[in-house]
Enzyme design. Structure first.
Site, PDB file in Angstrom:
ATOM      1  N   LEU A  54       0.813  -1.214   0.000  1.00  5.17           N
ATOM      2  CA  LEU A  54       0.000   0.000   0.000  1.00  5.17           C
ATOM      3  C   LEU A  54       0.850   1.269   0.000  1.00  5.17           C
ATOM      4  O   LEU A  54       0.324   2.363  -0.214  1.00  5.17           O
ATOM      5  CB  LEU A  54      -0.922   0.015   1.228  1.00  5.17           C
ATOM      6  CG  LEU A  54      -1.713  -1.266   1.510  1.00  5.17           C
ATOM      7  CD1 LEU A  54      -2.572  -1.085   2.763  1.00  5.17           C
ATOM      8  CD2 LEU A  54      -2.568  -1.666   0.325  1.00  5.17           C
ATOM      9  N   TYR A 104       3.001  11.262 -11.656  1.00 10.59           N
ATOM     10  CA  TYR A 104       2.391  10.323 -10.715  1.00 10.59           C
ATOM     11  C   TYR A 104       1.873   9.091 -11.444  1.00 10.59           C
ATOM     12  O   TYR A 104       2.150   7.950 -11.054  1.00 10.59           O
ATOM     13  CB  TYR A 104       1.260  11.012  -9.951  1.00 10.59           C
ATOM     14  CG  TYR A 104       0.498  10.082  -9.025  1.00 10.59           C
ATOM     15  CD1 TYR A 104       1.115   9.519  -7.910  1.00 10.59           C
ATOM     16  CD2 TYR A 104      -0.842   9.767  -9.270  1.00 10.59           C
ATOM     17  CE1 TYR A 104       0.426   8.663  -7.057  1.00 10.59           C
ATOM     18  CE2 TYR A 104      -1.541   8.917  -8.426  1.00 10.59           C
ATOM     19  CZ  TYR A 104      -0.902   8.369  -7.322  1.00 10.59           C
ATOM     20  OH  TYR A 104      -1.593   7.524  -6.491  1.00 10.59           O
ATOM     21  N   LYS A 108       3.074   5.115 -11.103  1.00 10.48           N
ATOM     22  CA  LYS A 108       2.162   4.049 -10.676  1.00 10.48           C
ATOM     23  C   LYS A 108       2.087   2.951 -11.739  1.00 10.48           C
ATOM     24  O   LYS A 108       2.022   1.768 -11.412  1.00 10.48           O
ATOM     25  CB  LYS A 108       0.772   4.619 -10.390  1.00 10.48           C
ATOM     26  CG  LYS A 108       0.712   5.619  -9.246  1.00 10.48           C
ATOM     27  CD  LYS A 108       1.164   5.015  -7.927  1.00 10.48           C
ATOM     28  CE  LYS A 108       0.136   4.123  -7.295  1.00 10.48           C
ATOM     29  NZ  LYS A 108       0.516   3.694  -5.924  1.00 10.48           N
ATOM     30  N   ASN A 133     -11.020   7.459  -6.481  1.00 14.55           N
ATOM     31  CA  ASN A 133     -10.896   8.262  -5.268  1.00 14.55           C
ATOM     32  C   ASN A 133     -11.513   7.505  -4.090  1.00 14.55           C
ATOM     33  O   ASN A 133     -12.719   7.242  -4.076  1.00 14.55           O
ATOM     34  CB  ASN A 133     -11.608   9.600  -5.443  1.00 14.55           C
ATOM     35  CG  ASN A 133     -11.001  10.428  -6.556  1.00 14.55           C
ATOM     36  OD1 ASN A 133     -10.020  11.118  -6.361  1.00 14.55           O
ATOM     37  ND2 ASN A 133     -11.581  10.335  -7.746  1.00 14.55           N
ATOM     38  N   PRO A 283     -44.336  15.753  38.554  1.00 13.55           N
ATOM     39  CA  PRO A 283     -45.428  14.964  39.131  1.00 13.55           C
ATOM     40  C   PRO A 283     -46.760  15.721  39.088  1.00 13.55           C
ATOM     41  O   PRO A 283     -46.824  16.926  39.372  1.00 13.55           O
ATOM     42  CB  PRO A 283     -44.973  14.736  40.578  1.00 13.55           C
ATOM     43  CG  PRO A 283     -43.476  14.783  40.508  1.00 13.55           C
ATOM     44  CD  PRO A 283     -43.173  15.821  39.471  1.00 13.55           C
ATOM     45  N   VAL A 285     -48.509  16.564  36.564  1.00 16.06           N
ATOM     46  CA  VAL A 285     -48.702  17.391  35.370  1.00 16.06           C
ATOM     47  C   VAL A 285     -49.199  16.537  34.207  1.00 16.06           C
ATOM     48  O   VAL A 285     -48.779  15.394  34.035  1.00 16.06           O
ATOM     49  CB  VAL A 285     -47.391  18.104  34.984  1.00 16.06           C
ATOM     50  CG1 VAL A 285     -47.503  18.758  33.609  1.00 16.06           C
ATOM     51  CG2 VAL A 285     -47.033  19.149  36.038  1.00 16.06           C
TER      52      VAL A 285
END
Length: 371
Positions: A54, A104, A108, A133, A283, A285
């Site tokens: 990698l 590049y 590669k 990508n 309480p 309500v």
């Protein structure tokens, strides 16, 4: 037990691959990064059964580093393998730019050719992936990924640059890449007639669409309206965006509407899913005493004791459900029934509410009527 060597172990793909391999009981991992020496690489090669290659150079200070970092290091690795008489499989993480005539891409392509030649000379299996990508967590922003850069910038309130909103991108999600790499390790790679391997699923999006989606993620904290995450791409992109939040901004406040009954706050909204909110009720309500034509709701008391009452607006029969945080029970609120919830305990009641639509003050579909 299978021993695998990972070059570029500290990189984006390497970190994700290692996180998956570490969960596999029958795999031992040898991690090689820029901090390691050639001598260590030779030691690793002696032990390994499979190489995930990698490592590479994407954006060097000097263009000459493409040649040494991509072509040169690949040839060095393969030379060591052959020198040690190691006819072991090699997986190369290449790029779709290998077809382009730039420094590049040329470097590669040369690395690919070297790997294919190694396979021919040794008979070892080789796997060359020309990845588009790649996006996902742990990708370095402001390096070679527009997704990572835009996620980071938008999450950190920095501007992004869009030269042409109509530019189309082909993206692949990191989890899909890792799944395919594991398949290759197990001899189940996805290979085409030309000998190249690929990840089965990719996504297409324009730069303009990508920016709109990412800004909708950011805006959702203010509006509480979640974007549509029905599609895999949107879900994967949302997970990626969240991973770039500043460490001191994981949390955000909700607007708590307080009165003598307690408080109520909206938590999350969705045009597809509806709305979730939460309340604290003191309480004695009572909340509610209203009905809806079309809106439906679910009530879930998670703390305290309460009674939920119903009455058809055309009848007099009162239906009661006693609920408690000690035994979770979801109560559906049908349309056409006026309903209320009363705290009958000695402590506050905490209730989760779900409605099938976002509250619209212009058309609230809420009509007050005592149960």
């Amino acid at each position: 037990m299978k021993t695998v060597l990972i070059t570029g172990a500290n990189g984006f793909i390497g970190k994700n691959l290692i996180a998956t391999l570490e969960r596999m009981e029958d795999v031992e991992i040898l991690k090689y990064g820029s901090e390691n020496t050639v001598e260590q690489l030779e030691e690793f090669v002696e032990k390994t059964d499979f190489v995930f290659h990698l490592a590479g150079v994407n954006r060097p200070k000097d263009v000459k580093e493409y040649e040494t970092g991509n072509k040169g290091f690949t040839e060095q690795l393969l030379h060591i393998l052959k020198e040690k008489n190691k006819k072991i499989p090699v997986l190369l993480s290449s790029s779709i730019q290998a077809t382009l005539n730039n420094p590049y891409g040329i470097s590669k392509k040369a690395a690919e050719d070297a790997v294919f030649q190694y396979g021919e000379e040794t008979g070892a299996n080789v796997y060359v992936y020309r990845l588009p990508n790649v996006f996902g967590k742990w990708c370095r922003p402001n390096y070679n990924s527009v997704v990572a850069t835009w996620c980071y910038n938008i999450a950190n309130n920095l501007p992004i640059q869009i030269n042409d909103p109509g530019t189309k991108l082909t993206l692949v999600y990191i989890d899909d890449v890792i799944e395919e790499f594991i398949n290759a390790l197990q001899g189940k790679e996805n290979r085409d007639a030309n000998g190249f391997c690929s990840v089965k699923r990719t996504f297409q999006v324009t730069l303009g669409e990508l920016a709109d989606i990412l800004y909708s993620f950011k805006k959702s904290r203010e509006t509480l309206v979640m974007p549509n995450l029905e599609g895999d791409f949107e879900r994967f992109l949302y997970a990626t965006y969240i991973s770039y939040l500043p460490k001191d901004e994981f949390g955000y406040h909700l607007d708590m509407k307080r009165d003598n009954r307690g408080w109520l706050a909206e938590f999350m909204k969705s045009n597809q899913f509806g709305q979730i909110f939460i309340s604290r009720t003191k309480p004695g309500v009572t909340r509610g005493n209203h009905w809806h034509h079309t809106k439906v709701e679910k009530f879930l008391v998670i703390e305290g004791e309460a009674v939920i009452k119903f009455r058809s607006i055309h009848g007099s029969e009162i239906i009661e459900y006693r609920v408690s945080g000690e035994e979770l029970r979801v109560i559906d609120i049908p349309p056409g029934y006026t309903h209320s919830i009363t705290n009958i305990g000695k402590t506050d009641v905490i209730t989760l509410f779900w409605a099938n639509e976002i509250f619209d003050p212009e058309q609230p579909d809420t009509y007050f009527l005592e149960v």
